[in-house]
Design a protein around this motif. Structure first.
Motif, PDB file in Angstrom:
ATOM      1  N   LEU A 151       0.845  -1.199   0.000  1.00 36.72           N
ATOM      2  CA  LEU A 151       0.000   0.000   0.000  1.00 36.72           C
ATOM      3  C   LEU A 151       0.879   1.248   0.000  1.00 36.72           C
ATOM      4  O   LEU A 151       1.934   1.270   0.641  1.00 36.72           O
ATOM      5  CB  LEU A 151      -0.914   0.016   1.226  1.00 36.72           C
ATOM      6  N   PRO A 152       0.441   2.310  -0.676  1.00 34.92           N
ATOM      7  CA  PRO A 152       1.249   3.539  -0.704  1.00 34.92           C
ATOM      8  C   PRO A 152       1.329   4.175   0.682  1.00 34.92           C
ATOM      9  O   PRO A 152       0.310   4.480   1.300  1.00 34.92           O
ATOM     10  CB  PRO A 152       0.508   4.442  -1.697  1.00 34.92           C
ATOM     11  N   SER A 153       2.541   4.346   1.160  1.00 33.92           N
ATOM     12  CA  SER A 153       2.728   4.882   2.514  1.00 33.92           C
ATOM     13  C   SER A 153       2.267   6.332   2.625  1.00 33.92           C
ATOM     14  O   SER A 153       1.887   6.775   3.705  1.00 33.92           O
ATOM     15  CB  SER A 153       4.192   4.749   2.930  1.00 33.92           C
TER      16      SER A 153
ATOM     17  N   VAL B  43      -0.453   7.691   1.456  1.00 28.92           N
ATOM     18  CA  VAL B  43      -1.882   7.728   1.789  1.00 28.92           C
ATOM     19  C   VAL B  43      -2.093   7.408   3.264  1.00 28.92           C
ATOM     20  O   VAL B  43      -2.867   8.069   3.956  1.00 28.92           O
ATOM     21  CB  VAL B  43      -2.669   6.749   0.887  1.00 28.92           C
ATOM     22  N   LEU B  44      -1.386   6.405   3.764  1.00 29.77           N
ATOM     23  CA  LEU B  44      -1.530   6.029   5.174  1.00 29.77           C
ATOM     24  C   LEU B  44      -0.996   7.126   6.095  1.00 29.77           C
ATOM     25  O   LEU B  44      -1.586   7.411   7.144  1.00 29.77           O
ATOM     26  CB  LEU B  44      -0.815   4.702   5.434  1.00 29.77           C
ATOM     27  N   GLU B  45       0.117   7.755   5.709  1.00 33.63           N
ATOM     28  CA  GLU B  45       0.664   8.847   6.512  1.00 33.63           C
ATOM     29  C   GLU B  45      -0.262  10.056   6.491  1.00 33.63           C
ATOM     30  O   GLU B  45      -0.427  10.740   7.508  1.00 33.63           O
ATOM     31  CB  GLU B  45       2.046   9.230   6.004  1.00 33.63           C
ATOM     32  N   ALA B  46      -0.886  10.338   5.356  1.00 37.25           N
ATOM     33  CA  ALA B  46      -1.834  11.453   5.273  1.00 37.25           C
ATOM     34  C   ALA B  46      -3.036  11.206   6.176  1.00 37.25           C
ATOM     35  O   ALA B  46      -3.545  12.140   6.811  1.00 37.25           O
ATOM     36  CB  ALA B  46      -2.284  11.655   3.831  1.00 37.25           C
ATOM     37  N   ALA B  47      -3.478   9.964   6.251  1.00 39.34           N
ATOM     38  CA  ALA B  47      -4.598   9.639   7.138  1.00 39.34           C
ATOM     39  C   ALA B  47      -4.207   9.852   8.596  1.00 39.34           C
ATOM     40  O   ALA B  47      -5.019  10.335   9.399  1.00 39.34           O
ATOM     41  CB  ALA B  47      -5.036   8.199   6.913  1.00 39.34           C
ATOM     42  N   GLU B  48      -2.973   9.506   8.957  1.00 39.92           N
ATOM     43  CA  GLU B  48      -2.515   9.725  10.327  1.00 39.92           C
ATOM     44  C   GLU B  48      -2.380  11.206  10.638  1.00 39.92           C
ATOM     45  O   GLU B  48      -2.697  11.650  11.752  1.00 39.92           O
ATOM     46  CB  GLU B  48      -1.186   9.003  10.557  1.00 39.92           C
ATOM     47  N   LEU B  49      -1.930  12.002   9.669  1.00 36.55           N
ATOM     48  CA  LEU B  49      -1.832  13.454   9.869  1.00 36.55           C
ATOM     49  C   LEU B  49      -3.208  14.088  10.053  1.00 36.55           C
ATOM     50  O   LEU B  49      -3.349  15.094  10.746  1.00 36.55           O
ATOM     51  CB  LEU B  49      -1.118  14.111   8.688  1.00 36.55           C
ATOM     52  N   ASP B  50      -4.225  13.499   9.447  1.00 37.16           N
ATOM     53  CA  ASP B  50      -5.589  14.002   9.586  1.00 37.16           C
ATOM     54  C   ASP B  50      -6.281  13.452  10.828  1.00 37.16           C
ATOM     55  O   ASP B  50      -7.493  13.586  10.964  1.00 37.16           O
ATOM     56  CB  ASP B  50      -6.411  13.643   8.354  1.00 37.16           C
TER      57      ASP B  50
ATOM     58  N   MET C 296      -8.535  -0.054  -0.627  1.00 39.99           N
ATOM     59  CA  MET C 296      -7.331  -0.245  -1.447  1.00 39.99           C
ATOM     60  C   MET C 296      -6.985  -1.725  -1.611  1.00 39.99           C
ATOM     61  O   MET C 296      -6.306  -2.094  -2.561  1.00 39.99           O
ATOM     62  CB  MET C 296      -6.156   0.523  -0.846  1.00 39.99           C
ATOM     63  N   LEU C 297      -7.464  -2.572  -0.706  1.00 38.97           N
ATOM     64  CA  LEU C 297      -7.224  -4.013  -0.796  1.00 38.97           C
ATOM     65  C   LEU C 297      -8.317  -4.738  -1.578  1.00 38.97           C
ATOM     66  O   LEU C 297      -8.241  -5.954  -1.749  1.00 38.97           O
ATOM     67  CB  LEU C 297      -7.123  -4.633   0.600  1.00 38.97           C
ATOM     68  N   ARG C 298      -9.335  -4.019  -2.024  1.00 35.79           N
ATOM     69  CA  ARG C 298     -10.479  -4.657  -2.690  1.00 35.79           C
ATOM     70  C   ARG C 298     -10.070  -5.551  -3.856  1.00 35.79           C
ATOM     71  O   ARG C 298     -10.570  -6.674  -3.957  1.00 35.79           O
ATOM     72  CB  ARG C 298     -11.485  -3.601  -3.122  1.00 35.79           C
ATOM     73  N   PRO C 299      -9.165  -5.165  -4.755  1.00 34.17           N
ATOM     74  CA  PRO C 299      -8.780  -6.086  -5.844  1.00 34.17           C
ATOM     75  C   PRO C 299      -8.116  -7.366  -5.329  1.00 34.17           C
ATOM     76  O   PRO C 299      -8.375  -8.453  -5.845  1.00 34.17           O
ATOM     77  CB  PRO C 299      -7.797  -5.270  -6.689  1.00 34.17           C
TER      78      PRO C 299
END
Length: 186
Positions: free
Chosen positions: A92-94, A96-103, A118-121
């Protein structure tokens, strides 16, 4: 839990993946013992938990035999699904995960709204592989119930096997009568 890197994560990964390496025959025999009515672990656990009313002949009842086999099959392949999901999680792109933690996105919301979509496929691919694998299963069903009781666990493969070899007919298909001569043709 295994993605987060808890203590003993490597041991848990190995323990969870080990059933994938075991043959269906061994898995079937092991779970027949677990489901045994008299001395099986499943009923012993229910008695120990104070639920003797739930003690059951898991493989002898047409209502529960199929579910018992499904649980066994899921247990065997859970390790494979774990490895694929862990690989997908690590890819997974880090950002996106870091942006979620910042928010200030909480762990549960991050899981539901970011990680799972993001894991759906990957999850769809695992679902398709599982469906195909369940349709092909023969050995586990044959070892545990031979398609019984009352045909409740019968699959296409067990039916074909019984028709070809179990009923001593050696007939792999149906015969059709020819209209003109009355003779049999295949």
């Amino acid at each position: 839990m295994l993605y987060a890197g808890v203590p003993f994560a490597r041991f848990f990964r190995i323990a969870w993946f080990t059933p994938v390496l075991i043959s269906y025959v061994v898995v079937g025999i092991l779970w027949v013992w677990i489901y045994n009515y008299d001395w099986g672990v499943a009923n012993a656990l229910l008695i120990w938990l104070g639920l003797p009313g739930l003690v059951h002949s898991w493989l002898g009842d047409p209502n529960t035999a199929l579910w018992a086999i499904i649980l066994t099959h899921a247990w065997k392949w859970a390790g494979f699904n774990m490895i694929v999901c862990l690989a997908a999680l690590h890819s997974l792109p880090s950002e996106v995960l870091e942006a979620a933690e910042l928010d200030n996105c909480g762990w549960l919301k991050k899981l539901i709204f970011i990680i799972i979509p993001m894991l759906r496929p990957t999850l769809a691919g695992l679902f398709i592989l599982a469906l195909i694998g369940k349709m092909k299963v023969f050995d586990l069903v044959w070892i545990m119930t031979s398609g019984g009781p009352l045909w409740s666990t019968e699959t296409v493969s067990t039916y074909v096997y019984k028709r070809a070899f179990g009923w001593n007919t050696f007939d792999l298909g149906y015969r059709q009568r020819s209209r003109s001569s009355g003779s049999l043709s295949c």
